[in-house]
Design a protein around this motif. Structure first.
Motif, PDB file in Angstrom:
ATOM      1  N   TYR A  92       0.816  -1.213   0.000  1.00  0.00           N
ATOM      2  CA  TYR A  92       0.000   0.000   0.000  1.00  0.00           C
ATOM      3  C   TYR A  92       0.853   1.269   0.000  1.00  0.00           C
ATOM      4  N   GLY A  93       2.181   1.117  -0.019  1.00  0.00           N
ATOM      5  CA  GLY A  93       3.053   2.288   0.008  1.00  0.00           C
ATOM      6  C   GLY A  93       3.076   2.990   1.350  1.00  0.00           C
ATOM      7  N   LEU A  94       2.876   2.227   2.436  1.00  0.00           N
ATOM      8  CA  LEU A  94       2.873   2.788   3.789  1.00  0.00           C
ATOM      9  C   LEU A  94       4.177   2.462   4.495  1.00  0.00           C
ATOM     10  N   SER A  95       4.521   3.262   5.490  1.00  0.00           N
ATOM     11  CA  SER A  95       5.847   3.195   6.105  1.00  0.00           C
ATOM     12  C   SER A  95       5.914   2.424   7.411  1.00  0.00           C
ATOM     13  N   HIS A  96       4.771   2.234   8.082  1.00  0.00           N
ATOM     14  CA  HIS A  96       4.808   1.681   9.430  1.00  0.00           C
ATOM     15  C   HIS A  96       3.685   0.668   9.672  1.00  0.00           C
ATOM     16  N   VAL A  97       3.971  -0.254  10.577  1.00  0.00           N
ATOM     17  CA  VAL A  97       2.962  -1.157  11.119  1.00  0.00           C
ATOM     18  C   VAL A  97       2.873  -0.887  12.614  1.00  0.00           C
ATOM     19  N   MET A  98       1.665  -0.668  13.104  1.00  0.00           N
ATOM     20  CA  MET A  98       1.468  -0.356  14.519  1.00  0.00           C
ATOM     21  C   MET A  98       0.886  -1.554  15.251  1.00  0.00           C
ATOM     22  N   ILE A  99       1.379  -1.792  16.464  1.00  0.00           N
ATOM     23  CA  ILE A  99       0.901  -2.902  17.288  1.00  0.00           C
ATOM     24  C   ILE A  99       0.817  -2.427  18.733  1.00  0.00           C
ATOM     25  N   ALA A 100      -0.169  -2.953  19.480  1.00  0.00           N
ATOM     26  CA  ALA A 100      -0.473  -2.418  20.809  1.00  0.00           C
ATOM     27  C   ALA A 100      -0.012  -3.322  21.954  1.00  0.00           C
ATOM     28  N   ASN A 101       1.126  -3.992  21.785  1.00  0.00           N
ATOM     29  CA  ASN A 101       1.687  -4.733  22.922  1.00  0.00           C
ATOM     30  C   ASN A 101       2.030  -3.762  24.047  1.00  0.00           C
ATOM     31  N   HIS A 102       2.040  -4.255  25.277  1.00  0.00           N
ATOM     32  CA  HIS A 102       2.332  -3.364  26.412  1.00  0.00           C
ATOM     33  C   HIS A 102       3.158  -4.083  27.469  1.00  0.00           C
ATOM     34  N   GLY A 103       3.587  -3.327  28.474  1.00  0.00           N
ATOM     35  CA  GLY A 103       4.495  -3.848  29.489  1.00  0.00           C
ATOM     36  C   GLY A 103       3.963  -5.034  30.257  1.00  0.00           C
ATOM     37  N   GLY A 104       2.667  -5.123  30.454  1.00  0.00           N
ATOM     38  CA  GLY A 104       2.089  -6.233  31.192  1.00  0.00           C
ATOM     39  C   GLY A 104       2.157  -7.553  30.457  1.00  0.00           C
ATOM     40  N   ASP A 105       2.411  -7.492  29.145  1.00  0.00           N
ATOM     41  CA  ASP A 105       2.508  -8.715  28.338  1.00  0.00           C
ATOM     42  C   ASP A 105       3.860  -9.409  28.481  1.00  0.00           C
ATOM     43  N   HIS A 106       4.852  -8.672  28.972  1.00  0.00           N
ATOM     44  CA  HIS A 106       6.226  -9.162  28.900  1.00  0.00           C
ATOM     45  C   HIS A 106       6.460 -10.438  29.692  1.00  0.00           C
ATOM     46  N   ALA A 107       5.693 -10.635  30.754  1.00  0.00           N
ATOM     47  CA  ALA A 107       5.954 -11.764  31.655  1.00  0.00           C
ATOM     48  C   ALA A 107       5.855 -13.105  30.944  1.00  0.00           C
TER      49      ALA A 107
END
Length: 217
Positions: free
Chosen positions: A112-127
């Motif tokens: 699509y000619g786009l520059s970024h992919v956004m994802i909503a992982n967060h600090g609580g997932d790290h465990a």
């Protein structure tokens, strides 16, 4: 400038990210990989994208349900109850799920000619989720940038904050979290006992948001 694709599940975190960065997002992608709760989540993802005038697509990943091992793919009774910090919650890991989704989204971004992919992982997932950790996100971004002609990178602005912090941001944005889904069991109502339900309750409380979620308990 519309320069990004977002992976949007229909849960609290990705819906908040969607509203937080709506002016940059050209396309919302949901993935149906056969989890217990996909059918409850994805309609919310579509709802919010349409509300914001953002194109939304759902991509089927049937092979994950067929070949991957995870309690998230084995029916509601297989989902453990308790907090994310508990050892038994590791059974909910879908191996390399975010890696697969980010790779597909990066390919679509280049298309699509786009520059970024956004994802909503967060600090609580790290465990318990290796593919939510900062080192993974950084490595994946390096890989997508190196592997695409237009240098697609991964943007994960919530990586080092908590779900409670995300809920606070959602409160500022005026998001109605009743129009999101969290429960891994995927029943008619949130079970109130699995890791995502427990985390949802804690985040809403932390943010000072009245929890009007319908729970089974």
């Amino acid at each position: 400038m519309k320069d990004s694709i977002i992976i949007v599940s229909g849960g609290m975190d990705s819906v908040t990210l969607l509203y937080d960065y709506k002016d940059r997002i050209a396309l919302g992608i949901s993935f149906d990989y056969g989890s217990n709760h996909n059918a409850k989540e994805i309609p919310f993802a579509k709802l919010h994208c349409e509300r914001l005038g953002i194109k939304h697509v759902t991509i089927p990943l049937d092979f994950m349900h067929q070949y991957f091992k995870s309690s998230l793919l084995e029916g509601a009774d297989a989902i453990p109850e308790g907090h994310y910090q508990d050892e038994n919650m590791k059974s909910t890991v879908v191996p390399f799920r975010n890696g697969i989704m980010l790779a597909i989204a990066a390919g679509m971004a280049e298309s699509y000619g786009l520059s970024h992919v956004m994802i909503a992982n967060h600090g609580g997932d790290h465990a318990i989720y290796p593919d939510c950790r900062p080192e993974f996100i950084s490595a994946m971004s390096n890989a997508t940038e190196a592997g695409s002609y237009n240098g697609v990178t991964v943007l994960a602005p919530y990586t080092n904050i908590t779900k409670g912090d995300i809920a606070r941001r959602g409160k500022e944005l005026g998001i109605d979290y009743n129009e999101t889904w969290s429960c891994y069991k995927g029943g008619e109502k949130h079970c109130g006992k699995c890791g995502t339900c427990v985390e949802r309750k804690e985040a809403l409380h932390y943010a000072g948001i009245e929890d009007t979620t319908e729970y089974e308990e």
